[in-house]
Motif scaffolding. Sequence first.
Motif, PDB file in Angstrom:
ATOM      1  N   GLU A  32       9.740  -3.534 -18.885  1.00 51.33           N
ATOM      2  CA  GLU A  32      10.812  -4.213 -18.173  1.00 51.33           C
ATOM      3  C   GLU A  32      10.355  -5.546 -17.576  1.00 51.33           C
ATOM      4  O   GLU A  32      11.126  -6.217 -16.906  1.00 51.33           O
ATOM      5  N   LEU A  33       9.096  -5.933 -17.785  1.00 51.90           N
ATOM      6  CA  LEU A  33       8.557  -7.169 -17.226  1.00 51.90           C
ATOM      7  C   LEU A  33       8.394  -8.231 -18.301  1.00 51.90           C
ATOM      8  O   LEU A  33       8.079  -7.932 -19.443  1.00 51.90           O
ATOM      9  N   ASP A  34       8.609  -9.475 -17.893  1.00 50.79           N
ATOM     10  CA  ASP A  34       8.276 -10.627 -18.734  1.00 50.79           C
ATOM     11  C   ASP A  34       6.979 -11.193 -18.158  1.00 50.79           C
ATOM     12  O   ASP A  34       6.987 -11.811 -17.092  1.00 50.79           O
ATOM     13  N   ILE A  35       5.881 -10.946 -18.833  1.00 48.91           N
ATOM     14  CA  ILE A  35       4.558 -11.357 -18.354  1.00 48.91           C
ATOM     15  C   ILE A  35       4.102 -12.566 -19.155  1.00 48.91           C
ATOM     16  O   ILE A  35       4.018 -12.507 -20.382  1.00 48.91           O
ATOM     17  N   GLN A  36       3.832 -13.663 -18.449  1.00 48.74           N
ATOM     18  CA  GLN A  36       3.425 -14.913 -19.089  1.00 48.74           C
ATOM     19  C   GLN A  36       2.079 -15.370 -18.546  1.00 48.74           C
ATOM     20  O   GLN A  36       1.872 -15.359 -17.335  1.00 48.74           O
ATOM     21  N   PRO A  37       1.160 -15.778 -19.439  1.00 50.22           N
ATOM     22  CA  PRO A  37      -0.127 -16.291 -18.967  1.00 50.22           C
ATOM     23  C   PRO A  37       0.023 -17.673 -18.334  1.00 50.22           C
ATOM     24  O   PRO A  37       0.915 -18.447 -18.713  1.00 50.22           O
ATOM     25  N   LYS A  38      -0.829 -17.958 -17.365  1.00 47.15           N
ATOM     26  CA  LYS A  38      -0.852 -19.283 -16.743  1.00 47.15           C
ATOM     27  C   LYS A  38      -2.069 -20.037 -17.259  1.00 47.15           C
ATOM     28  O   LYS A  38      -3.014 -19.440 -17.768  1.00 47.15           O
ATOM     29  N   LYS A  39      -2.045 -21.349 -17.112  1.00 46.21           N
ATOM     30  CA  LYS A  39      -3.158 -22.170 -17.577  1.00 46.21           C
ATOM     31  C   LYS A  39      -4.440 -21.906 -16.788  1.00 46.21           C
ATOM     32  O   LYS A  39      -5.529 -22.089 -17.302  1.00 46.21           O
ATOM     33  N   ASP A  40      -4.321 -21.453 -15.552  1.00 43.22           N
ATOM     34  CA  ASP A  40      -5.505 -21.211 -14.723  1.00 43.22           C
ATOM     35  C   ASP A  40      -6.148 -19.842 -14.985  1.00 43.22           C
ATOM     36  O   ASP A  40      -7.094 -19.448 -14.312  1.00 43.22           O
ATOM     37  N   GLY A  41      -5.632 -19.109 -15.970  1.00 44.82           N
ATOM     38  CA  GLY A  41      -6.195 -17.807 -16.318  1.00 44.82           C
ATOM     39  C   GLY A  41      -5.456 -16.637 -15.694  1.00 44.82           C
ATOM     40  O   GLY A  41      -5.708 -15.491 -16.045  1.00 44.82           O
ATOM     41  N   GLY A  42      -4.569 -16.908 -14.774  1.00 42.94           N
ATOM     42  CA  GLY A  42      -3.773 -15.847 -14.167  1.00 42.94           C
ATOM     43  C   GLY A  42      -2.553 -15.529 -15.004  1.00 42.94           C
ATOM     44  O   GLY A  42      -2.496 -15.841 -16.198  1.00 42.94           O
ATOM     45  N   PHE A  43      -1.591 -14.932 -14.382  1.00 49.39           N
ATOM     46  CA  PHE A  43      -0.351 -14.626 -15.082  1.00 49.39           C
ATOM     47  C   PHE A  43       0.787 -14.572 -14.082  1.00 49.39           C
ATOM     48  O   PHE A  43       0.569 -14.443 -12.881  1.00 49.39           O
ATOM     49  N   SER A  44       1.979 -14.680 -14.584  1.00 41.58           N
ATOM     50  CA  SER A  44       3.174 -14.508 -13.764  1.00 41.58           C
ATOM     51  C   SER A  44       4.044 -13.463 -14.430  1.00 41.58           C
ATOM     52  O   SER A  44       4.001 -13.283 -15.645  1.00 41.58           O
ATOM     53  N   CYS A  45       4.819 -12.772 -13.619  1.00 45.78           N
ATOM     54  CA  CYS A  45       5.712 -11.772 -14.201  1.00 45.78           C
ATOM     55  C   CYS A  45       7.007 -11.716 -13.409  1.00 45.78           C
ATOM     56  O   CYS A  45       7.028 -11.944 -12.203  1.00 45.78           O
ATOM     57  N   VAL A  46       8.070 -11.443 -14.119  1.00 48.08           N
ATOM     58  CA  VAL A  46       9.397 -11.258 -13.521  1.00 48.08           C
ATOM     59  C   VAL A  46      10.071 -10.097 -14.241  1.00 48.08           C
ATOM     60  O   VAL A  46       9.781  -9.812 -15.407  1.00 48.08           O
ATOM     61  N   LEU A  47      10.958  -9.439 -13.521  1.00 47.13           N
ATOM     62  CA  LEU A  47      11.731  -8.369 -14.151  1.00 47.13           C
ATOM     63  C   LEU A  47      12.730  -8.975 -15.120  1.00 47.13           C
ATOM     64  O   LEU A  47      13.367  -9.985 -14.831  1.00 47.13           O
ATOM     65  N   LEU A  48      12.848  -8.376 -16.279  1.00 47.83           N
ATOM     66  CA  LEU A  48      13.821  -8.820 -17.270  1.00 47.83           C
ATOM     67  C   LEU A  48      15.211  -8.367 -16.847  1.00 47.83           C
ATOM     68  O   LEU A  48      15.361  -7.333 -16.178  1.00 47.83           O
ATOM     69  N   PRO A  49      16.233  -9.127 -17.235  1.00 45.62           N
ATOM     70  CA  PRO A  49      17.604  -8.671 -16.956  1.00 45.62           C
ATOM     71  C   PRO A  49      17.852  -7.318 -17.638  1.00 45.62           C
ATOM     72  O   PRO A  49      17.282  -7.026 -18.689  1.00 45.62           O
ATOM     73  N   GLU A  50      18.714  -6.519 -17.057  1.00 37.43           N
ATOM     74  CA  GLU A  50      19.003  -5.188 -17.615  1.00 37.43           C
ATOM     75  C   GLU A  50      19.582  -5.254 -19.004  1.00 37.43           C
ATOM     76  O   GLU A  50      19.391  -4.355 -19.820  1.00 37.43           O
ATOM     77  N   SER A  51      20.279  -6.320 -19.321  1.00 34.38           N
ATOM     78  CA  SER A  51      20.927  -6.424 -20.631  1.00 34.38           C
ATOM     79  C   SER A  51      19.969  -6.910 -21.717  1.00 34.38           C
ATOM     80  O   SER A  51      20.358  -6.995 -22.871  1.00 34.38           O
ATOM     81  N   PHE A  52      18.721  -7.233 -21.358  1.00 33.87           N
ATOM     82  CA  PHE A  52      17.765  -7.733 -22.339  1.00 33.87           C
ATOM     83  C   PHE A  52      17.375  -6.629 -23.314  1.00 33.87           C
ATOM     84  O   PHE A  52      17.059  -5.519 -22.915  1.00 33.87           O
ATOM     85  N   THR A  53      17.424  -6.944 -24.605  1.00 35.08           N
ATOM     86  CA  THR A  53      16.945  -6.027 -25.630  1.00 35.08           C
ATOM     87  C   THR A  53      16.012  -6.797 -26.544  1.00 35.08           C
ATOM     88  O   THR A  53      16.406  -7.812 -27.135  1.00 35.08           O
TER      89      THR A  53
END
Length: 55
Positions: A32-53
């Motif tokens: 249920e998460l959208d996990i994206q890498p960052k340029k500094d080596g970390g990552f960011s994540c947000v919950l995906l919308p419920e309608s996402f498939t």
Amino acid sequence: MDEELDNLFVYLKQQLDHCLDGYLHLMSFLNELDIQPKKDGGFSCVLLPESFTPN
């Protein structure tokens, strides 16, 4: 002592079941998460919308 050993197997089986349930819940949550890498080596994540498939 045999009874204690039999109870240990039941206890360990119950704990394994709890671990498997937790693992399945974790995998479901991570899906249920959208996990994206960052340029500094970390990552960011947000919950995906419920309608996402996913495709």
